[in-house]
Design an enzyme around this catalytic site. Sequence first.
Site, mmCIF file in Angstrom:
data_model
loop_
_atom_site.group_PDB
_atom_site.id
_atom_site.type_symbol
_atom_site.label_atom_id
_atom_site.label_comp_id
_atom_site.label_asym_id
_atom_site.label_seq_id
_atom_site.Cartn_x
_atom_site.Cartn_y
_atom_site.Cartn_z
ATOM 1 C CE LYS A 112 37.389 32.284 45.894
ATOM 2 N NZ LYS A 112 38.400 31.534 46.677
ATOM 3 C CB SER A 187 41.420 33.346 45.164
ATOM 4 O OG SER A 187 40.855 32.326 45.949
ATOM 5 C CB SER A 211 41.401 32.055 49.189
ATOM 6 O OG SER A 211 42.482 31.731 48.352
#
Length: 529
Positions: A112, A187, A211
């Site tokens: 990420k 996210s 997330s």
Amino acid sequence: MSIVSLEIDGNNPVTVDDVIAQPAKLGLSLLPNEIEDFHLILSALDKSAKKIMAMDDYLQPTDLERFPRKNIHRPDSKDNTKGAWAYKVEIEDTKPELSSKHLLKGKTICFKDCIEVANVPQILGTSAQPNWTPKADATVVSRVLEAGAKVVGLATCENLCSSTCSNTSSTGNVENPYGDGHSAGGSSSGSGYLVGSGEVDLSIGGDQGGSIRVPSAHCGVVGLKPTFGLVPFTGIVSNETNIDHAGPMTQTVLDNCLLLQAIAGKDGFDDRQYDAPSVQDVPDYYNITKASDIKGMKIGILKESLEIPAMTESMKKKFYEVVEQYKALGCEVVEISIPYHNVAPEIWMVGQRIAGSLARRGLQTGRRLIQSSTYFDNCLPTSQESFDATPVPVKNCIINGLYLTEHYPSLYSKSINLSFKARDEYNKAFEEVDVLITPTVPLVAPRHGVREGTPLQQIKTTVGLNANTGIFNMTGHPSMSLPVGFLPSVEDKDMKFPVGLQIIGPHFGEEAIYRAAYGWEKNYNWKKY
């Protein structure tokens, strides 16, 4: 308080007005006979501050010779049609003989785009602040490289890691691997797409309220938020230190075991790891899970998780189909009521708003952990132009936090206290069952939200998505989203998207979660349901 020095720079910038202005920010004032002395003290402190700022920083060790970075580039649109890549890079171990274990040999991995990879620019999904380039690898990056994985890039994350949908990144929407126009979740949206589509084998996401688990549920990925502190957060941009988690996102449960095994354990830099095992004592999750038998396992249905306002009837029906499958495998399934789960999302929300507001202003305190000071130099102070470009969830966090700290000074402390109460309520359930289960999210991947519009219009598709996930960031319990089938889209009935089952375990109870997840996975092919 002790004063080390009263020595002042020849070009001392501190004025008497500066001294008077500081307590004035709190609506207070100094006595007239105090001003001169405090001016001297603050002037001397300014010299010490400059001295510290001029010193070389200390960051976690990074071996750029053994793990050289190659072909760093931002992919163009034809190589990034689904919007999932932030940056591409090639990193492999040039001295594999130095590692005793090669758990991830032959596996490709991405991170990420809030996980720091030295010399690789980081976008953080935002135009509210400039891109920045970390100087050191996050601990999890070093560990996967030592375990033999090939790093292939950074995956798009949502704007400042602040949304559970996938249409807020400044670089564009991230598509769902099962249908364009629909959310990949956030996210860790790019990670969800890249693992869910099979473009990469593994990813590490970040989770402060769902997330990892939300995009895993939307994209058909096995995503684990480990026990708080099990995986070091060193070298990862933080939203709020009390709820930060990093964890594995994979295509299978056994791959998830391997990746957790590679990244777990104390690193000596992160004070959240006070209860975590040493690297040498991390369990052999892979072999323990592979040898486990699900028969006789006691599974608890968290009753209140099915009553959250956004829960669809089709999701409830699919959930109970999975319950029947567990019963067919010889598990005992019972209903567990934890009324505190009804208020738990608000405990998470209130505490996160206050602490998150402080963190966004670089004001985290009371922690002993390595963080990239250059990141804060890059993004602070916030200008009006930067604030205008800040995503709605982050603006909301700042506004909420400032308001709450002014009007309810004890609220943050109380939210932390109540999170311990919530922890105890869930712990009572684990005296009766091995794991708890809930739907991960109340509905399958919705259509992308709008990029332009009022604040409420922009966040409409995210409301209620993390009602079952956020509290476990506060209580620290490990929880996984396991793909268990498909359901039609609420908006597009002819399109089907993955369904996630959330499995929650006691603290450091990852083995129980893996047992429940693998027991289901090896008996049922989720893509057929």
